[in-house]
Write an enzyme that holds these catalytic residues in place. Structure first.
Site, PDB file in Angstrom:
ATOM      1  CB  ALA A  42     -35.982  12.964 -51.996  1.00 42.63           C
ATOM      2  NE  ARG A  96     -36.715  12.316 -47.455  1.00 35.99           N
ATOM      3  CZ  ARG A  96     -35.639  12.928 -47.928  1.00 35.99           C
ATOM      4  NH1 ARG A  96     -34.757  12.236 -48.630  1.00 35.99           N
ATOM      5  NH2 ARG A  96     -35.451  14.218 -47.718  1.00 35.99           N
ATOM      6  CE1 TYR A  97     -40.665  13.565 -48.064  1.00 30.42           C
ATOM      7  CE2 TYR A  97     -38.883  14.331 -49.480  1.00 30.42           C
ATOM      8  CZ  TYR A  97     -39.461  14.222 -48.226  1.00 30.42           C
ATOM      9  OH  TYR A  97     -38.865  14.802 -47.139  1.00 30.42           O
ATOM     10  CB  THR A  98     -41.596   9.936 -56.186  1.00 29.44           C
ATOM     11  OG1 THR A  98     -40.342   9.259 -56.175  1.00 29.44           O
ATOM     12  CG2 THR A  98     -41.361  11.433 -56.199  1.00 29.44           C
TER      13      THR A  98
END
Length: 840
Positions: free
Chosen positions: A127, A129-131
């Site tokens: 997602a 928000r993680y990358t």
């Protein structure tokens, strides 16, 4: 609301308009179709991007998410693009950004991603928000000069005058280097990736010859270059889409045979442009359907970041690996057919693209070249305007510097800056702009105005304005500048081709051989009399300290050495025979032995004819178009052929140089096409001629004259390739150092000498050369070779009547005495020299 027409009825009582549904549907669908075609699915022919990709890149550039800065959360990028540029869902933005960051999807990624960006196995990215992500250097080059009014801008859906998006990007990278696909209404596009260096070289050539043929263009761009590699079989489909924009090609995986003492396996190291998960699933499906009888029930995916793709398929005992590979290509996705349809949007300069068109490669690249020339023109116009504006200001500052004291008094006597500006403007005949610049200064700044500094800047601006005016009025200068900038992009971003194109391949032709797979390891190959090859450790001939001096120690068998070459286990050896045939063998197939061990007979490795012998071994790491195999014959002939001509040569051999009766090949060597040749005869003549005088030709040919032999006889005994180093200067003292290279001249009677290469004048090919040494009536030149002071020589020699047997002697080049050309060398052995080998 739709207008009232003959198909429309209006009820007076209710005010409701009734309209034919088919009319509304047709109008709405036409509007929808046009929107999909122009604003969603098709790339622009000027930058190769779809609107969502263009908005992502332009937005990241505007927000300064550059390659030189740290990555930012992908969520921040997605939010920025949604809020300012793209009125659609977050999934569409993030998916497009991730695709531009995947090296297995894009041939040249435009975004540098950090974190899980998906994989070739079909794994979804993490997602947003993680990358994290940022622009790649290539993406920045794609958008270079946007701030110089080179492309049109328009407000985004946000309707904020401060937020604008470009109709297209400057697109300094050709639109076909990255893949693109999309389905519009009634149209679809599927554009393959190509090698950046090849495309830019083609564009440079098209600037001079825009009417070249498709076959000529394929000399620059042989075909697609997929990020996963693979093999393209045949060129018919490539020629089709180069010509019409539509074609179909066959792509195969790269599969090698790996053999160990316990097992054999087919190893897939490159796949067609499809996911690894699809490839593996197709293999499993075919195996379960009993269509792959030669495989064990074991498929191992050993892919990792270091080795790359590695799918291991264990073979059953004693099965034919070639037959099993043929089944794999026929029944699985290790061989696939891909159809291309190059549909782009075209438009006029400084206008959004609105015309979809299927285009061939020639038309597309010529259009892109015209776009680049338009960009340079607009950039030059912008720079010229800014330079003139600055020159105008500078001229005012020069006037201000000349009257600084008076201007200070005007300031002091004026009520405010406005009245001071007017007074300065009137007194010194300045424009409003010039007087405003001076009036905006403090008194301290006015008193410090440097007239000399501004005059130097004025001179520089005048030179710059003259250059820009010439650029805008001289099309040749504009084209020359574009070529230089393309060449700079090539130096910065070009890389090696990944996809191999089998020009003569046939998709349904039987497979007879599977190449072995070996890791790349350095190797030394020794070629010795009477015709043996052996592989040695890379440091076998490394000098060792002996009594404080670097030296080699001869061992038994060294006296038979004829050639020592450095190579790797993944390279191949081109073996040139005395009859003009050429053979090829993988270095990894040679037995790895010790220096004193006997090598393997060449006749056991290659299919030599009776009486045929190998005379030279040339290591090859790549079959480049700009490198050549140059072959010299005993009777003075020479032939130069591109290495690409030797891709299909194998251990069975192929005809290379056609020889006249009584002639034979003396040697073969590798050339980069930019050096010189030194050809020596046994009658002590040496000719030095330029590589430019030797035209390249196909593999099979009789060549041309290299040197004119003496009327009384004489034959060619050796040839060397030389690349001049130019002037070498000592970094400490600044003194010009002497030439490091010399020509070593060896005679049969045991004399040696070295001659500086500067003593050999460059002459025309097919001339007689100059005297290279003095020889006796019974002596002849054995060979010559280029050496430098750091080299060591290994001499094989046989004693005269008093000494029996053959001997080896190691001699540093630094100990060989230098003499002029016309002088005789020094006798170094009491016998007859058989061979001289340069060890390094």
């Amino acid at each position: 609301m739709a207008s009232v027409s003959e198909n429309t009825e209006k009820t007076v009582e209710t005010g409701i308009i009734q309209e034919d549904f088919s009319v509304i549907m047709a109008q709405a669908f036409a509007t929808y179709g046009l929107s999909v075609v122009t604003d969603r699915a098709l790339p622009d022919a000027r930058d190769g991007l779809k609107p969502v990709q263009r908005r992502i890149l332009a937005g990241m550039r505007e927000a300064r998410y550059l390659a030189s800065r740290p990555t930012v959360k992908s969520a921040e990028v997605v939010g920025l693009i949604l809020g300012n540029y793209h009125p659609h869902g977050d999934t569409s933005v993030y998916d497009a950004a991730v695709r531009m960051a995947q090296p297995f999807t894009m041939r040249y990624p435009l975004i540098e991603g950090q974190g899980n960006m998906g994989s070739e196995d079909g794994d979804a990215p993490a997602a947003y928000r993680y990358t994290e992500m940022r622009l790649s250097p290539l993406a920045e080059a794609l958008m270079a000069d946007m701030e110089r009014e080179t492309v049109p801008l328009h407000p985004t859906y946000k309707q904020d005058p401060k937020v604008q998006e470009p109709d297209y990007l400057p697109g300094r990278i050709p639109p076909v280097v990255n893949p693109s696909s999309g389905i519009a209404v009634g149209l679809s596009t599927n554009i393959p990736p190509h090698n950046l260096g090849e495309v830019l070289r083609a564009c440079i050539a098209l600037l001079d010859r825009p009417d070249m043929t498709v076959d000529e263009l394929m000399g620059y761009i042989p075909g697609p270059d997929f990020s996963q590699g693979g093999h393209i079989i045949g060129t018919e489909g490539i020629r089709d889409y180069f010509t019409t924009g539509k074609g179909r090609i066959i792509v195969r995986a790269e599969v090698r045979l790996e053999e160990t003492p316990r097992s054999r396996a087919l190893v897939v190291t490159q796949i067609p442009p499809t996911g690894r998960d699809k490839v593996k699933a197709s293999i499993i499906k075919a195996f379960n359907a009993r269509k792959l009888e030669g495989l064990m029930a074991d498929l191992r995916d050993e892919t990792d970041t270091e080795k790359g793709t590695r799918i291991v398929l264990e073979l059953r005992k004693d099965v034919d690996a070639a037959q099993t590979l043929e089944q794999l290509y026929r029944e699985t996705d290790l061989q696939i057919a891909i159809s291309f349809q190059m549909v782009f949007l075209f438009g006029s300069p400084m206008q959004a693209a609105r015309q979809p068109k299927q285009t061939g490669m020639l038309e597309l690249l010529n259009y892109w070249n015209a776009h680049q020339l338009d960009l340079l023109t607009r950039r030059a116009q912008y720079d010229l305007r800014k330079a003139r504006e600055r020159l105008h200001v500078i001229e005012g500052l020069i006037t201000g510097a000349a009257h600084a004291e008076e201007i200070v008094k005007i300031f002091q006597q004026s009520e405010d800056r406005t009245s001071a500006r007017r007074a300065i403007e009137e007194r010194y005949s300045l424009t409003e702009i010039q007087s405003d610049v001076i009036a905006s200064m403090t008194l301290s700044q006015v008193t410090k105005l440097d007239s000399g500094k501004y005059q130097r800047e004025r001179d520089e601006l005048q030179r710059r304005i003259e250059e820009l005016e010439n650029l805008l009025t001289n099309r040749r200068a504009l084209i020359s500048l574009l070529k230089k900038e393309m060449q700079q992009l090539m130096r910065q971003f070009a890389d090696e081709r990944r996809t191999y194109i089998d020009v003569e391949g046939q998709p349904h032709a039987p497979i007879t051989h599977v190449a072995s797979l070996h890791e790349r390891e350095p190797l030394t190959v020794a070629f010795a009399s009477p015709g043996t090859l052996k592989a040695l450790a890379p440091d076998t001939f490394k000098p060792k300290q002996k009594n404080g001096v670097l030296a080699y120690t001869p061992v038994r068998g060294d006296e038979q050495l004829r050639q020592v070459v450095a190579t790797t286990t993944q390279d191949y050896l081109l073996c040139m025979s005395s009859t003009g045939r050429v053979f090829q063998i993988g270095s990894h197939r040679l037995p790895l032995v010790t220096r004193s061990a006997k090598g393997e007979a060449i006749r056991d490795l290659l299919e030599l004819a009776p009486g045929e012998e190998i005379v030279a071994v040339v290591p090859i790491d790549a079959y480049d178009e700009d490198r050549y195999l140059v072959t010299f014959s005993r009777l003075g002939k020479v032939k130069k052929s591109p290495l690409s001509e030797y891709k299909t040569v194998d251990i069975d051999g192929a005809q290379d140089m056609k020889l006249a009766e009584g002639d034979s090949v003396v040697t073969a060597l590798l050339s980069r096409g930019q050096g010189e040749y030194f050809v020596t005869t046994d009658y002590a003549q040496t000719l030095r001629f330029s590589d430019e005088a030797l035209r390249a030709q196909g593999r099979v040919g009789q060549g041309v004259a290299a040197i004119a032999l003496a009327k009384g006889g004489g034959v060619v005994v050796s040839a060397s390739y030389y690349e001049p180093q130019g002037t070498v200067v000592d970094e400490t003292t600044g003194e010009v150092l002497p030439e490091l290279n010399s020509l070593l001249v060896v005679t049969e009677q045991g004399t040696l000498k070295k001659v500086p290469v500067s003593q050999y004048p460059q002459k025309g090919r097919a001339t007689g050369g100059v005297v290279t040494t003095e020889i006796g009536d019974k002596d002849r030149v054995l060979l010559s070779m280029l050496v430098n002071e750091q080299d060591h020589l290994l001499l094989g020699w046989t004693g005269r009547s008093g000494e029996k047997g053959e001997h080896a002697l190691v001699l540093p080049v630094s100990e060989v005495k230098a003499f002029p050309r016309v002088k005789q060398g020094v006798e170094v052995v009491n016998g007859r020299i058989l061979t001289v080998v340069k060890l390094g």
